[in-house]
Design a protein around this motif. Structure first.
Motif, PDB file in Angstrom:
ATOM      1  N   TYR A  50      16.174   4.068  -3.963  1.00 49.29           N
ATOM      2  CA  TYR A  50      15.856   2.655  -4.208  1.00 49.29           C
ATOM      3  C   TYR A  50      17.149   1.839  -4.195  1.00 49.29           C
ATOM      4  O   TYR A  50      17.610   1.351  -5.236  1.00 49.29           O
ATOM      5  CB  TYR A  50      15.130   2.519  -5.549  1.00 49.29           C
ATOM      6  CG  TYR A  50      14.469   1.179  -5.762  1.00 49.29           C
ATOM      7  CD1 TYR A  50      13.211   0.903  -5.232  1.00 49.29           C
ATOM      8  CD2 TYR A  50      15.087   0.187  -6.508  1.00 49.29           C
ATOM      9  CE1 TYR A  50      12.594  -0.308  -5.439  1.00 49.29           C
ATOM     10  CE2 TYR A  50      14.478  -1.037  -6.721  1.00 49.29           C
ATOM     11  CZ  TYR A  50      13.228  -1.278  -6.188  1.00 49.29           C
ATOM     12  OH  TYR A  50      12.616  -2.500  -6.392  1.00 49.29           O
ATOM     13  N   PHE A  95      17.693  -1.084  -2.757  1.00 51.30           N
ATOM     14  CA  PHE A  95      17.389  -2.416  -2.237  1.00 51.30           C
ATOM     15  C   PHE A  95      17.966  -3.519  -3.126  1.00 51.30           C
ATOM     16  O   PHE A  95      17.914  -3.437  -4.352  1.00 51.30           O
ATOM     17  CB  PHE A  95      15.883  -2.586  -2.106  1.00 51.30           C
ATOM     18  CG  PHE A  95      15.207  -1.426  -1.440  1.00 51.30           C
ATOM     19  CD1 PHE A  95      15.440  -1.146  -0.100  1.00 51.30           C
ATOM     20  CD2 PHE A  95      14.371  -0.585  -2.151  1.00 51.30           C
ATOM     21  CE1 PHE A  95      14.832  -0.062   0.511  1.00 51.30           C
ATOM     22  CE2 PHE A  95      13.758   0.494  -1.558  1.00 51.30           C
ATOM     23  CZ  PHE A  95      13.996   0.759  -0.218  1.00 51.30           C
ATOM     24  N   VAL A 103      11.310  -6.933  -3.473  1.00 50.77           N
ATOM     25  CA  VAL A 103      12.169  -6.377  -2.437  1.00 50.77           C
ATOM     26  C   VAL A 103      11.794  -7.056  -1.128  1.00 50.77           C
ATOM     27  O   VAL A 103      10.610  -7.265  -0.835  1.00 50.77           O
ATOM     28  CB  VAL A 103      11.966  -4.852  -2.324  1.00 50.77           C
ATOM     29  CG1 VAL A 103      12.693  -4.290  -1.099  1.00 50.77           C
ATOM     30  CG2 VAL A 103      12.434  -4.160  -3.595  1.00 50.77           C
ATOM     31  N   GLU A 128      12.917  -6.690   2.926  1.00 46.79           N
ATOM     32  CA  GLU A 128      13.690  -5.943   3.911  1.00 46.79           C
ATOM     33  C   GLU A 128      13.087  -6.137   5.297  1.00 46.79           C
ATOM     34  O   GLU A 128      11.863  -6.247   5.453  1.00 46.79           O
ATOM     35  CB  GLU A 128      13.692  -4.444   3.580  1.00 46.79           C
ATOM     36  CG  GLU A 128      14.365  -4.081   2.257  1.00 46.79           C
ATOM     37  CD  GLU A 128      15.880  -4.068   2.350  1.00 46.79           C
ATOM     38  OE1 GLU A 128      16.408  -3.714   3.429  1.00 46.79           O
ATOM     39  OE2 GLU A 128      16.526  -4.413   1.348  1.00 46.79           O
ATOM     40  N   ARG A 141       9.245   3.141  -2.289  1.00 44.70           N
ATOM     41  CA  ARG A 141      10.640   3.287  -1.874  1.00 44.70           C
ATOM     42  C   ARG A 141      10.795   4.063  -0.565  1.00 44.70           C
ATOM     43  O   ARG A 141      11.691   3.757   0.224  1.00 44.70           O
ATOM     44  CB  ARG A 141      11.454   3.956  -2.990  1.00 44.70           C
ATOM     45  CG  ARG A 141      11.020   5.378  -3.318  1.00 44.70           C
ATOM     46  CD  ARG A 141      11.580   5.847  -4.659  1.00 44.70           C
ATOM     47  NE  ARG A 141      11.178   7.219  -4.965  1.00 44.70           N
ATOM     48  CZ  ARG A 141       9.983   7.536  -5.468  1.00 44.70           C
ATOM     49  NH1 ARG A 141       9.078   6.606  -5.694  1.00 44.70           N
ATOM     50  NH2 ARG A 141       9.687   8.806  -5.739  1.00 44.70           N
TER      51      ARG A 141
END
Length: 239
Positions: free
Chosen positions: A17, A19, A34, A36, A56
């Motif tokens: 994890y 991030f 999060v 991404e 994750r």
């Protein structure tokens, strides 16, 4: 409302994890998510008693082809945690995710729903079809104002009995079909270091409608009844 904010150092070095956190403010509360990748949005909605840590291993491959958003509900993960069980409701959780979708201007979103992500994400599809393009439905559904299985009622009784002594990772471990290592289990416990941080975890079982006059029942029934029409529309051709 009074809220607990889990210290950042609780999230340092969690396995798998890495991030960077993103945040939005809603009525004085800070919601974490999060974010991404780039491309069409994919919204990952977690369940009870987990948080975005659940996804994750999915986030990196999805982020290679899409814009991945994995929020933590209020009361979970890195999001602020109102400290009273009474502060939580189905409407409260749904409104927070709807506002996040608006604030990020998510369109034609693939929404992945698991556990409590189902009642929240399916409602988003019904009430805000402008935001949802596809659904990926995992182990979830939406209540109909009747008591769930005897196993679920025993789970609710267990949570009531244990109260703030509840260890979230224990629920994850006994629910998993494969063994989870100790480091990952510690990741599920990271957001909840104090009794006051666990109000959201303790509240969720109480939000499941076990009778027709339950506060969650009317809206869940409305979503459930609207769902066949919405699912037919979403299964149709896409331009």
């Amino acid at each position: 409302m009074e809220a607990y904010r889990t210290p950042d150092d609780r999230f340092a070095g969690l396995p798998g994890y890495p991030f960077e956190p993103s945040y939005v403010e809603q009525d004085g509360l800070r919601m974490h998510y999060v974010q991404e990748g780039s491309g069409e949005p994919v919204l990952l909605l977690h369940g009870e008693p987990t948080w975005s840590f659940l996804y994750r291993t999915m986030i990196p491959p999805l982020a290679a082809v899409a814009h991945v958003i994995a929020p933590d509900y209020f009361g979970f993960g890195r999001s602020d945690k109102p400290t009273r069980i009474e502060d939580y409701s189905y409407d409260f959780h749904y409104s927070a995710i709807e506002r996040l979708a608006d604030e990020l201007d998510l369109r034609q979103t693939t929404v992945v729903v698991q556990d409590w992500g189902g009642p929240i994400g399916l409602r988003l599809a019904v009430e805000r079809p402008d935001r949802v393009g596809r659904l990926v439905i995992l182990n979830t559904g939406i209540g109909a104002g009747r008591a769930p299985s005897p196993e679920w009622l025993r789970f609710r009784d267990f949570v009531r009995r244990v109260g703030a002594d509840l260890v979230p990772s224990q629920l994850v471990r006994i629910s998993a079909v494969t063994e989870i290592d100790d480091a990952a289990l510690a990741g599920y416990d990271a957001p909840f270091p104090t009794p006051e941080s666990k109000a959201g975890v303790l509240a969720f079982p109480e939000l499941v409608p076990t009778e027709l006059d339950h506060p969650s029942a009317a809206k869940m029934l409305e979503v459930r009844e609207a769902w066949p029409h919405v699912s037919r529309v979403q299964a149709g051709p896409r331009s």
